[in-house]
Write an enzyme that holds these catalytic residues in place. Structure first.
Site, PDB file in Angstrom:
ATOM      1  N   GLN A  95     -12.402   7.234  11.936  1.00 45.58           N
ATOM      2  CA  GLN A  95     -12.283   5.776  12.103  1.00 45.58           C
ATOM      3  C   GLN A  95     -13.277   5.232  13.133  1.00 45.58           C
ATOM      4  OE1 GLN A  95     -10.133   3.966  10.280  1.00 45.58           O
ATOM      5  NE2 GLN A  95      -9.074   5.715   9.379  1.00 45.58           N
ATOM      6  N   LYS A 152       0.874  -1.176   0.000  1.00 39.75           N
ATOM      7  CA  LYS A 152       0.000   0.000   0.000  1.00 39.75           C
ATOM      8  C   LYS A 152       0.903   1.215   0.000  1.00 39.75           C
ATOM      9  CE  LYS A 152      -2.466   1.598   3.670  1.00 39.75           C
ATOM     10  NZ  LYS A 152      -3.606   1.778   4.596  1.00 39.75           N
ATOM     11  N   SER A 198      -6.085  10.129  18.028  1.00 40.04           N
ATOM     12  CA  SER A 198      -4.730  10.488  17.573  1.00 40.04           C
ATOM     13  C   SER A 198      -3.926  11.068  18.733  1.00 40.04           C
ATOM     14  CB  SER A 198      -4.825  11.491  16.423  1.00 40.04           C
ATOM     15  OG  SER A 198      -5.720  12.538  16.762  1.00 40.04           O
TER      16      SER A 198
HETATM   17  P1  NAD Z   1      -9.714  11.848  13.214  1.00 35.34           P
HETATM   18  O1  NAD Z   1      -8.858  13.052  13.044  1.00 35.34           O
HETATM   19  O2  NAD Z   1     -10.951  11.723  12.406  1.00 35.34           O
HETATM   20  O3  NAD Z   1     -10.143  11.709  14.768  1.00 35.34           O
HETATM   21  C1  NAD Z   1      -9.186  11.903  15.784  1.00 35.34           C
HETATM   22  C2  NAD Z   1      -9.777  11.486  17.120  1.00 35.34           C
HETATM   23  O4  NAD Z   1      -8.794  11.692  18.136  1.00 35.34           O
HETATM   24  C3  NAD Z   1     -10.990  12.327  17.533  1.00 35.34           C
HETATM   25  O5  NAD Z   1     -11.865  11.513  18.279  1.00 35.34           O
HETATM   26  C4  NAD Z   1     -10.355  13.393  18.424  1.00 35.34           C
HETATM   27  O6  NAD Z   1     -11.276  13.982  19.321  1.00 35.34           O
HETATM   28  C5  NAD Z   1      -9.339  12.554  19.141  1.00 35.34           C
HETATM   29  N1  NAD Z   1      -8.243  13.348  19.719  1.00 35.34           N
HETATM   30  C6  NAD Z   1      -7.542  14.349  19.127  1.00 35.34           C
HETATM   31  N2  NAD Z   1      -6.646  14.855  20.000  1.00 35.34           N
HETATM   32  C7  NAD Z   1      -6.790  14.160  21.160  1.00 35.34           C
HETATM   33  C8  NAD Z   1      -6.147  14.205  22.436  1.00 35.34           C
HETATM   34  N3  NAD Z   1      -5.157  15.068  22.675  1.00 35.34           N
HETATM   35  N4  NAD Z   1      -6.533  13.327  23.386  1.00 35.34           N
HETATM   36  C9  NAD Z   1      -7.516  12.422  23.158  1.00 35.34           C
HETATM   37  N5  NAD Z   1      -8.174  12.347  21.972  1.00 35.34           N
HETATM   38  C10 NAD Z   1      -7.803  13.199  20.990  1.00 35.34           C
HETATM   39  O7  NAD Z   1      -8.735  10.618  12.986  1.00 35.34           O
HETATM   40  P2  NAD Z   1      -9.110   9.126  12.549  1.00 35.34           P
HETATM   41  O8  NAD Z   1      -9.017   9.023  11.077  1.00 35.34           O
HETATM   42  O9  NAD Z   1     -10.338   8.715  13.248  1.00 35.34           O
HETATM   43  O10 NAD Z   1      -7.832   8.325  13.129  1.00 35.34           O
HETATM   44  C11 NAD Z   1      -7.681   8.146  14.527  1.00 35.34           C
HETATM   45  C12 NAD Z   1      -6.340   7.509  14.801  1.00 35.34           C
HETATM   46  O11 NAD Z   1      -6.312   6.189  14.270  1.00 35.34           O
HETATM   47  C13 NAD Z   1      -5.131   8.213  14.191  1.00 35.34           C
HETATM   48  O12 NAD Z   1      -4.131   8.310  15.178  1.00 35.34           O
HETATM   49  C14 NAD Z   1      -4.703   7.303  13.066  1.00 35.34           C
HETATM   50  O13 NAD Z   1      -3.322   7.395  12.800  1.00 35.34           O
HETATM   51  C15 NAD Z   1      -5.059   5.960  13.660  1.00 35.34           C
HETATM   52  N6  NAD Z   1      -5.221   4.865  12.688  1.00 35.34           N
HETATM   53  C16 NAD Z   1      -4.765   3.636  13.067  1.00 35.34           C
HETATM   54  C17 NAD Z   1      -4.898   2.571  12.195  1.00 35.34           C
HETATM   55  C18 NAD Z   1      -4.433   1.201  12.611  1.00 35.34           C
HETATM   56  O14 NAD Z   1      -4.382   0.295  11.781  1.00 35.34           O
HETATM   57  N7  NAD Z   1      -4.132   0.968  13.859  1.00 35.34           N
HETATM   58  C19 NAD Z   1      -5.491   2.742  10.944  1.00 35.34           C
HETATM   59  C20 NAD Z   1      -6.003   3.993  10.603  1.00 35.34           C
HETATM   60  C21 NAD Z   1      -5.845   5.057  11.505  1.00 35.34           C
END
Ligand code: NAD
Length: 321
Positions: free
Chosen positions: A139, A67, A199
């Protein structure tokens, strides 16, 4: 070579197909049939973008590829495009010829949601009734939608750092006909399953916010420095992951490792539970924790699955390449 454009994925890919693909590839990783290549991730010095490659080979599923993609923070504001952009490339493992190019944006959300769902299937108590969500971003909605299919949940509780985003997950609960309640973090003690998908770079969920017997899926931490849960929680939990090497370096386990609270040997592969070589949950009181860091093989697995569906439905675009 076949092309499956991003615009076709929503109608083609089902949550069940994503679940099956991810469960299969986790099992193949644990039995040594599939492995991930080292991840490349670069700040390219243009448009503040982060770009990289996640690849691997699954000898059992005969899936080879990568990817390519990343995060372009200015896309939405400047161009009306989503910030996360990715494409999956599959290759014929017998010849090295490219076999498919598949839009990877929606697939990323589906495969990530499938990973926590697979962990719930194999590690949560069978009688789990309350699911807690920490996070309410892009997510989170996918995570909750998939998780609700794993047990007969009777209630969703949610907390988010930005409370104004909670309606994003309340909507998913409503659509599934499950009542939703916003709670403070200490209200998470009511949950039998907790998914954390934020995040954050500092923990929100503390060890004393989690009751005995709970399954916690930590899905947000995929980079050095990120953290969603207190390291002490890992010390008192049975810890499982997609890939141990990632868990202890870029996943949630990095912090418990750095603080000397757990050792590498304390982190088990979820695939081993699927294969039956690890017992998984050992008692109704045990806290289990899945550290979902996200591996390239998950992307390849769902991409291969969607290519199959696209061929069946006559939607795949064939190009002479
Ligand atoms: P998004 O920007 O749509 O949402 C971010 C979320 O984090 C929101 O709920 C926000 O309120 C919260 N947040 C932001 N700052 C914060 C803080 N200081 N303390 C607590 N919560 C906080 O992002 P998303 O697309 O939903 O992605 C969320 C996370 O998932 C990212 O870190 C991304 O890298 C990760 N991710 C992981 C995988 C995996 O395979 N594990 C795959 C995709 C994304």
């Amino acid at each position: 070579m076949l092309i499956v454009p991003e615009r076709e994925i929503a109608d083609l890919m089902t949550r069940q197909a994503a679940f099956d693909a991810v469960e299969r590839v986790f099992a193949a990783m644990a039995s040594g049939d599939a492995y991930n290549f080292p991840v490349v991730r670069e700040a390219i010095g243009h448009e503040d973008a982060l770009y990289g490659f996640k690849g691997g080979f699954d000898r059992a599923g005969l899936t080879l590829g990568l990817k390519a993609g990343g995060y372009w923070p200015n896309n939405l504001e400047k161009r009306g495009l989503i910030n996360h952009q990715s494409t999956v490339f599959l290759f014929d493992p017998d010849t090295g010829k490219p076999s498919a190019m598949v839009g990877g944006n929606l697939l990323t959300a589906l495969r990530t949601a499938a990973a926590s769902s697979v962990s719930i299937k194999h590690l949560a108590r069978a009688d789990a009734k309350v699911i807690g969500m920490i996070g309410a971003g892009h997510q989170a909605a996918f995570q909750l939608r998939a998780a609700l299919e794993q047990r007969d949940f009777e209630k969703v509780i949610g907390w988010n750092y930005h409370p104004e985003m909670l309606p994003n997950i309340e909507k998913v609960a409503n659509e599934a006909g499950v009542p939703f309640e916003a709670v403070e973090l200490d209200g998470m003690t009511e949950a039998d399953v907790i998914i954390s998908i934020t995040s954050a770079f500092a923990p929100s969920l503390m060890a004393d916010h989690v009751s005995p017997g709970t399954h916690v899926a930590c899905m947000g931490t995929d980079t050095k420095g990120k953290q969603e849960v207190e390291a002490a929680l890992l010390a008192k939990a049975g810890v499982f992951t997609d890939e141990v090497a990632q868990s202890i370096t870029i996943g949630e386990a990095q912090h418990a490792m750095a603080q000397g609270l757990i050792k590498e040997g304390d982190v088990a592969q979820l695939g081993a539970v699927i294969n039956g070589t690890n017992p998984g949950r050992t008692s109704d009181d045990q806290i289990t924790l899945f550290d979902g860091t996200g591996v390239g093989l998950q992307d390849l697995a769902v991409a291969a699955s969607v290519v199959e569906l696209a061929v069946q439905k006559g939607i795949a675009i064939e190009v002479d390449f």
